[in-house]
Design a protein around this motif. Structure first.
Motif, PDB file in Angstrom:
ATOM      1  N   LEU A 100       0.833  -1.202   0.000  1.00 14.47           N
ATOM      2  CA  LEU A 100       0.000   0.000   0.000  1.00 14.47           C
ATOM      3  C   LEU A 100       0.867   1.250   0.000  1.00 14.47           C
ATOM      4  CD1 LEU A 100      -2.816  -1.018   2.528  1.00 14.47           C
ATOM      5  CD2 LEU A 100      -3.014  -0.782   0.052  1.00 14.47           C
ATOM      6  N   MET A 101       1.972   1.234   0.727  1.00 10.82           N
ATOM      7  CA  MET A 101       2.864   2.393   0.732  1.00 10.82           C
ATOM      8  C   MET A 101       3.522   2.589  -0.624  1.00 10.82           C
ATOM      9  SD  MET A 101       2.576   3.737   3.711  1.00 10.82           S
ATOM     10  CE  MET A 101       3.872   4.938   3.450  1.00 10.82           C
ATOM     11  N   PHE A 102       3.921   1.490  -1.271  1.00  6.67           N
ATOM     12  CA  PHE A 102       4.658   1.585  -2.529  1.00  6.67           C
ATOM     13  C   PHE A 102       3.744   1.962  -3.695  1.00  6.67           C
ATOM     14  CE2 PHE A 102       6.791   0.092  -6.338  1.00  6.67           C
ATOM     15  CZ  PHE A 102       8.116   0.396  -6.113  1.00  6.67           C
ATOM     16  N   PHE A 103       2.562   1.320  -3.759  1.00  9.24           N
ATOM     17  CA  PHE A 103       1.685   1.496  -4.917  1.00  9.24           C
ATOM     18  C   PHE A 103       0.518   2.453  -4.666  1.00  9.24           C
ATOM     19  CE2 PHE A 103       3.599  -2.705  -5.778  1.00  9.24           C
ATOM     20  CZ  PHE A 103       4.053  -2.492  -7.071  1.00  9.24           C
ATOM     21  N   GLY A 104       0.403   2.998  -3.447  1.00  9.69           N
ATOM     22  CA  GLY A 104      -0.722   3.871  -3.137  1.00  9.69           C
ATOM     23  C   GLY A 104      -0.855   5.052  -4.079  1.00  9.69           C
ATOM     24  N   VAL A 105       0.263   5.628  -4.463  1.00 10.42           N
ATOM     25  CA  VAL A 105       0.285   6.734  -5.429  1.00 10.42           C
ATOM     26  C   VAL A 105       0.505   6.224  -6.845  1.00 10.42           C
ATOM     27  CG1 VAL A 105       1.710   8.672  -6.235  1.00 10.42           C
ATOM     28  CG2 VAL A 105       0.955   8.584  -3.863  1.00 10.42           C
ATOM     29  N   SER A 106       1.452   5.302  -6.998  1.00 17.27           N
ATOM     30  CA  SER A 106       1.937   4.976  -8.343  1.00 17.27           C
ATOM     31  C   SER A 106       0.933   4.210  -9.198  1.00 17.27           C
ATOM     32  CB  SER A 106       3.239   4.162  -8.241  1.00 17.27           C
ATOM     33  OG  SER A 106       2.997   2.897  -7.659  1.00 17.27           O
TER      34      SER A 106
END
Length: 558
Positions: free
Chosen positions: A118-124
């Protein structure tokens, strides 16, 4: 994580808890393959990268359809169990109460799932689908692209992944707390293959595949966390250029941290850190929601739910049959990578969820494991991803600011207090990984030592070090696009375990059919039917059924 009380009727689990005996076949075979793989990556990085890329291309083209079907099949299977007559079966004794309160159960369950992801792909991810929508769908940078981006993101992060976790977690919990079996993946297959075969070569093969999948799933998470921490350090101005040396150093530090955590016995401290991390993640989400495009985020919530269900059939049907090589390439980078990643995490997450779910019914288990995290993921992606899309659409090119790992920090730089939030994200990623990877190391030790809940320290240290080594190889063979190495090897390692999961569903179904609660229900229905038939034959429709003690011939003669 609180310790589960082991019921008195589970002799295998108690024995495993008292002494850790290494299964040298499971441990030795998996360790040898891991050492071979790491040695190959160190001595000939280019040939490993080439082989992994070629293997991935062949697998996606030839068996990618299997992953797509299996992942959706797990959703259907989990929901069917919840709504079927099996939904009332408890994961424990018939009259056993849940061990944890519902609020605590949900909090612990979510902390085990997908914090780093969630931290890695939350924005991307939402941003990527907005700028480059899936092949053959909608034009980029349009309102339709926003709808497709959010629907596709939710497709990857809600019902499908948590259903995959639920299937394995349910099988382990039922086998351990209801049937009294060891907490091993192989033990779940006793109804299908028999206990003797599960203790023999077939069972060991299953545990080897589970161990191998867990290793690569944990290494993939370590790789993603390393990439994001490195990007955060660059954004904060702490380091300059990007290189493999920095990545390896970060991996070494994180590996040392979670190995120490796993062997030191400071379970309360890790639980404390995990709870703090959940609070920090909530504060980050609330901060971005308040200072970001608040109204746009609120509009996204109902729109994303509607678009997800509207496009559901289309998304589960995406394959190379209509998109060719372009679609296969997209699937390998997104959908199939996710299914492989979730499947590789199921032995670890499944065991964790199983241990905290004792006393729940199957219906409660499925509802809690699937619905609650799905809602949290929906809110998270609408806040982080929605903010990124709004900023990108407003003229700031966040998408071109760097790789997936850098885009979160690029979004934060457009908001107030970016220096603080950048450090906060790095802390979140580090603790999310440490608090999850220490448990993953223990689970790998459990699989290596015949289901022991407390494996030997040397075993935990070995698998912790192996996770770090595999993560380093994943990043190095990916080259400039380090994420590609993670995706390639995760999929390859998870493919065999996907077959194990399909067989697991068959075994669990067979187990549930012979459950005492189901047998009593079937017997009761049969007796009632016979009584109604007999009453109708003797008295017509004017009769009633009464319950009383049975009268034996001896009693009547007396």
């Amino acid at each position: 994580m609180a310790e589960n009380k082991i019921p008195a009727h589970v002799p295998e689990t108690r024995a495993a808890e008292q002494r850790a005996r290494t299964d040298y076949v499971v441990f030795g075979v998996t360790a040898a393959i891991t050492v071979f793989f790491v040695g190959w990556g160190v001595l000939s990085t280019e040939t490993l990268a080439s082989s992994a890329s070629n293997a991935l291309a062949w697998l996606v083209t030839n068996i990618g359809w299997g992953f797509v079907l299996a992942a959706t099949g797990f959703v259907v299977f989990a929901l069917w169990l919840a709504f079927s007559r099996y939904g009332t079966i408890p994961l424990g004794e018939d009259d056993e109460e849940p061990e944890f309160r519902t609020v605590s159960w949900i909090a612990m369950m979510f902390s085990a799932g997908m914090g780093i992801g969630l931290m890695f792909f939350g924005v991307s991810e939402p941003l990527a689908h907005f700028v480059e929508p899936p092949p053959g769908t909608v034009p980029p940078y349009t309102d339709e692209a926003i709808e497709t981006a959010m629907a596709t993101t939710l497709f990857h992060w809600t019902l499908h992944p948590w259903s995959i976790y639920a299937v394995v977690g349910l099988a382990i919990a039922y086998g351990s707390f209801r049937r009294g079996r060891k907490q091993l993946i192989s033990a779940v297959f006793a109804p299908l293959f028999g206990q003797r075969r599960c203790d023999g070569p077939i069972g060991r093969l299953i545990d080897i595949l589970a161990l191998f999948a867990t290793l690569f799933g944990s290494a993939a998470s370590l790789g993603l966390g390393t990439l994001q921490i490195q990007s955060g350090m660059q954004s904060a101005g702490w380091i300059g250029g990007v290189g493999t040396t920095v990545l390896v150093l970060i991996i070494v530090v994180l590996t040392i941290c979670f190995v120490i955590s796993a062997v030191s016995g400071i379970a309360r401290g890790i639980q404390w850190l995990s709870n703090i991390n959940m609070v920090l993640a909530a504060l980050l989400a609330v901060f971005v929601f308040v200072v970001g495009p608040t109204v746009f985020i609120l509009d996204l919530l109902p729109m994303s739910i509607g678009d997800y269900f509207r496009d559901f059939a289309t998304m589960i049907a995406r394959s190379g049959a209509t998109g060719g090589d372009v679609m296969n390439s997209w699937l390998s980078s997104w959908t199939i990578f996710y299914w492989a990643w979730w499947i590789s995490w199921t032995p670890f997450v499944g065991m964790f969820i199983a241990r905290i779910s004792r006393g729940r019914t199957i219906r409660q288990f499925v509802a809690g494991v699937i619905l609650v995290p799905s809602v949290v993921s929906l809110v998270w992606f609408c806040i982080l991803g929605g903010s990124a899309i709004r900023i990108q659409d407003g003229g700031a090119d966040v998408y071109a600011s760097g790789g997936e790992e850098a885009q979160t920090f690029s979004v934060l730089e457009t908001l107030p207090l970016s220096a603080i939030t950048t450090i906060l994200v790095m802390i979140l990623v580090a603790i999310f990984f440490v608090s999850g990877a220490d448990a993953a190391s223990v689970v790998m030790g459990t699989l290596s030592q015949r289901g022991s809940i407390e494996p030997n320290r040397w075993m935990v240290i070995f698998w912790g070090a192996a996770t770090g080594a595999v993560a380093a190889i994943m990043l190095v063979i990916g080259g400039e696009d380090a994420l590609s190495g993670i995706q390639n090897l995760t999929f390859i390692a998870s493919a065999p375990f996907a077959v194990v999961m399909v067989a697991l569903c068959v075994s669990l179904t067979k187990d549930l059919r012979s459950d005492p609660l189901m047998q009593r229900g079937e017997k009761g229905a049969e007796v009632l039917e016979q009584a109604v038939i007999a009453g109708t034959e003797r008295h017509g429709e004017d009769f009633q059924l009464e319950v009383g003690p049975a009268h034996h011939d001896e009693d009547e003669k007396a």
